[in-house]
Scaffold this active site. Structure first.
Site, PDB file in Angstrom:
ATOM      1  N   LYS A  13       0.834  -1.210   0.000  1.00 36.10           N
ATOM      2  CA  LYS A  13       0.000   0.000   0.000  1.00 36.10           C
ATOM      3  C   LYS A  13       0.865   1.255   0.000  1.00 36.10           C
ATOM      4  CE  LYS A  13      -1.953  -0.994   3.957  1.00 36.10           C
ATOM      5  NZ  LYS A  13      -1.277  -2.265   4.242  1.00 36.10           N
ATOM      6  N   ARG A  88      -9.441   1.457   8.487  1.00 36.68           N
ATOM      7  CA  ARG A  88      -9.020   0.102   8.803  1.00 36.68           C
ATOM      8  C   ARG A  88     -10.105  -0.658   9.532  1.00 36.68           C
ATOM      9  NH1 ARG A  88      -3.388   0.696   8.799  1.00 36.68           N
ATOM     10  NH2 ARG A  88      -2.329  -1.297   8.981  1.00 36.68           N
ATOM     11  N   ARG A 127      11.895  -5.879   4.729  1.00 38.77           N
ATOM     12  CA  ARG A 127      11.638  -4.437   4.612  1.00 38.77           C
ATOM     13  C   ARG A 127      12.577  -3.651   5.522  1.00 38.77           C
ATOM     14  NH1 ARG A 127       5.834  -1.989   5.368  1.00 38.77           N
ATOM     15  NH2 ARG A 127       5.912  -3.128   7.336  1.00 38.77           N
ATOM     16  N   ARG A 160      11.266  -2.266  11.179  1.00 36.93           N
ATOM     17  CA  ARG A 160      10.223  -1.738  12.072  1.00 36.93           C
ATOM     18  C   ARG A 160       9.975  -2.694  13.227  1.00 36.93           C
ATOM     19  NH1 ARG A 160       5.350   0.024   8.182  1.00 36.93           N
ATOM     20  NH2 ARG A 160       4.216  -1.137   9.762  1.00 36.93           N
ATOM     21  N   ARG A 171      -0.724  -9.113  13.081  1.00 32.13           N
ATOM     22  CA  ARG A 171      -1.274  -8.048  12.232  1.00 32.13           C
ATOM     23  C   ARG A 171      -2.136  -8.646  11.126  1.00 32.13           C
ATOM     24  NH1 ARG A 171       4.088  -5.238  10.650  1.00 32.13           N
ATOM     25  NH2 ARG A 171       2.844  -4.025   9.193  1.00 32.13           N
TER      26      ARG A 171
HETATM   27  P1  AP5 Z   1       4.944  -1.643   1.824  1.00 33.95           P
HETATM   28  O1  AP5 Z   1       4.642  -0.766   0.656  1.00 33.95           O
HETATM   29  O2  AP5 Z   1       5.747  -1.066   2.924  1.00 33.95           O
HETATM   30  O3  AP5 Z   1       3.596  -2.324   2.354  1.00 33.95           O
HETATM   31  P2  AP5 Z   1       2.367  -1.736   3.184  1.00 33.95           P
HETATM   32  O4  AP5 Z   1       1.133  -2.353   2.591  1.00 33.95           O
HETATM   33  O5  AP5 Z   1       2.438  -0.248   3.252  1.00 33.95           O
HETATM   34  O6  AP5 Z   1       2.674  -2.432   4.567  1.00 33.95           O
HETATM   35  P3  AP5 Z   1       2.622  -1.848   6.049  1.00 33.95           P
HETATM   36  O7  AP5 Z   1       3.314  -2.830   6.921  1.00 33.95           O
HETATM   37  O8  AP5 Z   1       3.075  -0.432   6.075  1.00 33.95           O
HETATM   38  O9  AP5 Z   1       1.118  -1.940   6.307  1.00 33.95           O
HETATM   39  P4  AP5 Z   1       0.417  -1.971   7.631  1.00 33.95           P
HETATM   40  O10 AP5 Z   1      -0.956  -1.796   7.122  1.00 33.95           O
HETATM   41  O11 AP5 Z   1       0.610  -3.157   8.477  1.00 33.95           O
HETATM   42  O12 AP5 Z   1       1.172  -0.822   8.453  1.00 33.95           O
HETATM   43  P5  AP5 Z   1       0.813   0.694   8.763  1.00 33.95           P
HETATM   44  O13 AP5 Z   1       2.043   1.483   8.803  1.00 33.95           O
HETATM   45  O14 AP5 Z   1      -0.313   1.158   7.930  1.00 33.95           O
HETATM   46  O15 AP5 Z   1       5.664  -2.960   1.262  1.00 33.95           O
HETATM   47  C1  AP5 Z   1       6.125  -3.961   2.146  1.00 33.95           C
HETATM   48  C2  AP5 Z   1       7.517  -4.455   1.692  1.00 33.95           C
HETATM   49  O16 AP5 Z   1       7.393  -5.157   0.466  1.00 33.95           O
HETATM   50  C3  AP5 Z   1       8.511  -3.323   1.434  1.00 33.95           C
HETATM   51  O17 AP5 Z   1       9.805  -3.713   1.842  1.00 33.95           O
HETATM   52  C4  AP5 Z   1       8.451  -3.122  -0.076  1.00 33.95           C
HETATM   53  O18 AP5 Z   1       9.660  -2.620  -0.588  1.00 33.95           O
HETATM   54  C5  AP5 Z   1       8.136  -4.533  -0.571  1.00 33.95           C
HETATM   55  N1  AP5 Z   1       7.255  -4.532  -1.739  1.00 33.95           N
HETATM   56  C6  AP5 Z   1       6.201  -3.717  -2.000  1.00 33.95           C
HETATM   57  N2  AP5 Z   1       5.612  -4.020  -3.173  1.00 33.95           N
HETATM   58  C7  AP5 Z   1       6.296  -5.097  -3.665  1.00 33.95           C
HETATM   59  C8  AP5 Z   1       6.156  -5.891  -4.852  1.00 33.95           C
HETATM   60  N3  AP5 Z   1       5.190  -5.666  -5.770  1.00 33.95           N
HETATM   61  N4  AP5 Z   1       7.024  -6.929  -5.007  1.00 33.95           N
HETATM   62  C9  AP5 Z   1       8.012  -7.167  -4.097  1.00 33.95           C
HETATM   63  N5  AP5 Z   1       8.198  -6.449  -2.968  1.00 33.95           N
HETATM   64  C10 AP5 Z   1       7.342  -5.423  -2.753  1.00 33.95           C
HETATM   65  O19 AP5 Z   1       0.251   0.537  10.263  1.00 33.95           O
HETATM   66  C11 AP5 Z   1       1.096   0.124  11.325  1.00 33.95           C
HETATM   67  C12 AP5 Z   1       0.303   0.048  12.618  1.00 33.95           C
HETATM   68  O20 AP5 Z   1      -0.218   1.365  12.933  1.00 33.95           O
HETATM   69  C13 AP5 Z   1      -0.934  -0.854  12.588  1.00 33.95           C
HETATM   70  O21 AP5 Z   1      -0.605  -2.190  12.858  1.00 33.95           O
HETATM   71  C14 AP5 Z   1      -1.795  -0.198  13.669  1.00 33.95           C
HETATM   72  O22 AP5 Z   1      -1.360  -0.571  14.945  1.00 33.95           O
HETATM   73  C15 AP5 Z   1      -1.513   1.287  13.494  1.00 33.95           C
HETATM   74  N6  AP5 Z   1      -2.473   1.926  12.586  1.00 33.95           N
HETATM   75  C16 AP5 Z   1      -2.203   2.530  11.394  1.00 33.95           C
HETATM   76  N7  AP5 Z   1      -3.324   3.012  10.819  1.00 33.95           N
HETATM   77  C17 AP5 Z   1      -4.339   2.701  11.659  1.00 33.95           C
HETATM   78  C18 AP5 Z   1      -5.759   2.910  11.617  1.00 33.95           C
HETATM   79  N8  AP5 Z   1      -6.347   3.526  10.582  1.00 33.95           N
HETATM   80  N9  AP5 Z   1      -6.490   2.455  12.664  1.00 33.95           N
HETATM   81  C19 AP5 Z   1      -5.924   1.828  13.712  1.00 33.95           C
HETATM   82  N10 AP5 Z   1      -4.598   1.589  13.818  1.00 33.95           N
HETATM   83  C20 AP5 Z   1      -3.803   2.028  12.804  1.00 33.95           C
HETATM   84 MG    MG Z   2       2.833   1.126   4.844  1.00 32.49          MG
END
Ligand code: AP5
Ligand code: MG
Length: 214
Positions: A13, A88, A127, A160, A171
């Site tokens: 994402k 979410r 990552r 992270r 997660r």
């Molecule tokens: P990446 O692009 O980083 O993936 P992502 O979908 O952004 O993954 P996240 O871990 O950031 O998502 P998340 O939803 O768990 O975390 P968030 O920060 O939102 O890609 C992942 C890896 O793969 C990278 O190394 C990339 O280079 C590689 N990659 C990407 N595309 C690829 C491809 N096509 N092929 C190969 N490799 C690829 O949230 C973190 C925490 O914050 C949550 O757990 C929660 O506690 C809290 N939080 C955040 N938002 C909310 C909300 N709205 N409500 C409640 N809690 C929240």
């Molecule tokens: Mg992300």
């Protein structure tokens, strides 16, 4: 153009949201990045959010919704934005919908980046994230020019805290229980588009551009 990115943790994402933001000139808003910036700066919000994030749990809606609504009310969001990691939960989506409705507005597209669970754990352990500027790398797929250093801002790259395999599994569970229902929610509104997230980053982006229009 108002876009929501859906998908499991690690589906890509953030990667795709940054590419969309660059191409279409709209801000990329990641609630996860906002929380991580607060943790890094030791704010009260950051300390509270960290308790949940480190366990792979969602930060409570009361904290999250206000931050997001404040952010999208800012001047740079006038012509649209790409939301990454919000909503979410169904209640978060309902609050956003209502806030937009009051402005006579709506979400244009919810893009689901579809990646099966088997691929996720492997992606996450590789990552490397820059907590200073939000850039993301991967030891195999997107290595930084110099190991451990951010290409964009020169600061240190880290694994992270919530990317440890046991937390990633948590997660994923939380994703299936609380976030996946949003696929049906946006499907019912006719704005859902699904792309195959197992392809290369450029191929995934090409399918998103095909949806959004060049
Ligand atoms: P990446 O692009 O980083 O993936 P992502 O979908 O952004 O993954 P996240 O871990 O950031 O998502 P998340 O939803 O768990 O975390 P968030 O920060 O939102 O890609 C992942 C890896 O793969 C990278 O190394 C990339 O280079 C590689 N990659 C990407 N595309 C690829 C491809 N096509 N092929 C190969 N490799 C690829 O949230 C973190 C925490 O914050 C949550 O757990 C929660 O506690 C809290 N939080 C955040 N938002 C909310 C909300 N709205 N409500 C409640 N809690 C929240
Ligand atoms: Mg992300």
């Amino acid at each position: 153009m108002k876009i929501i990115m859906l998908g499991a943790p690690g589906a890509g994402k953030g990667t795709q949201a940054k590419m969309i933001a660059d191409k279409y000139g709209v801000p990329h808003i990641s609630t996860g990045d906002i929380f991580r910036a607060n943790i890094k700066n030791g704010t009260e919000l950051g300390m509270e959010a960290k308790k949940y994030m480190d366990q792979g749990l969602l930060v409570p809606d009361e904290l999250t919704v206000k931050i997001l609504l404040d952010r999208v009310a800012q001047e740079d969001c006038k012509n649209g934005y790409v939301l990454d990691g919000f909503p979410r939960t169904i209640p978060q989506a309902e609050v956003l919908d209502q806030a937009l409705e009051e402005l006579g507005d709506k979400i244009d597209f919810a893009i689901d980046v579809d990646v099966p669970d088997e691929n996720i754990v492997k992606r996450m352990s590789g990552r490397r994230a820059c907590l200073a500027c939000g850039a993301t790398f991967h030891t195999e797929h997107v290595p930084p020019k110099q190991e451990g250093i951010c290409d964009r801002c020169g600061k240190e790259l880290v694994l992270r805290d919530d990317d440890k395999p046991e937390t990633v599994l948590n997660r994923l569970k939380v994703y299936h229980d609380q976030t996946q229902p949003l696929i049906e929610f946006y499907g019912g509104k006719g704005v859902l588009r699904t792309v195959d997230g197992t392809k290369s980053m450029q191929e995934v982006f090409d399918s998103i551009v095909a949806v959004l229009g060049a």
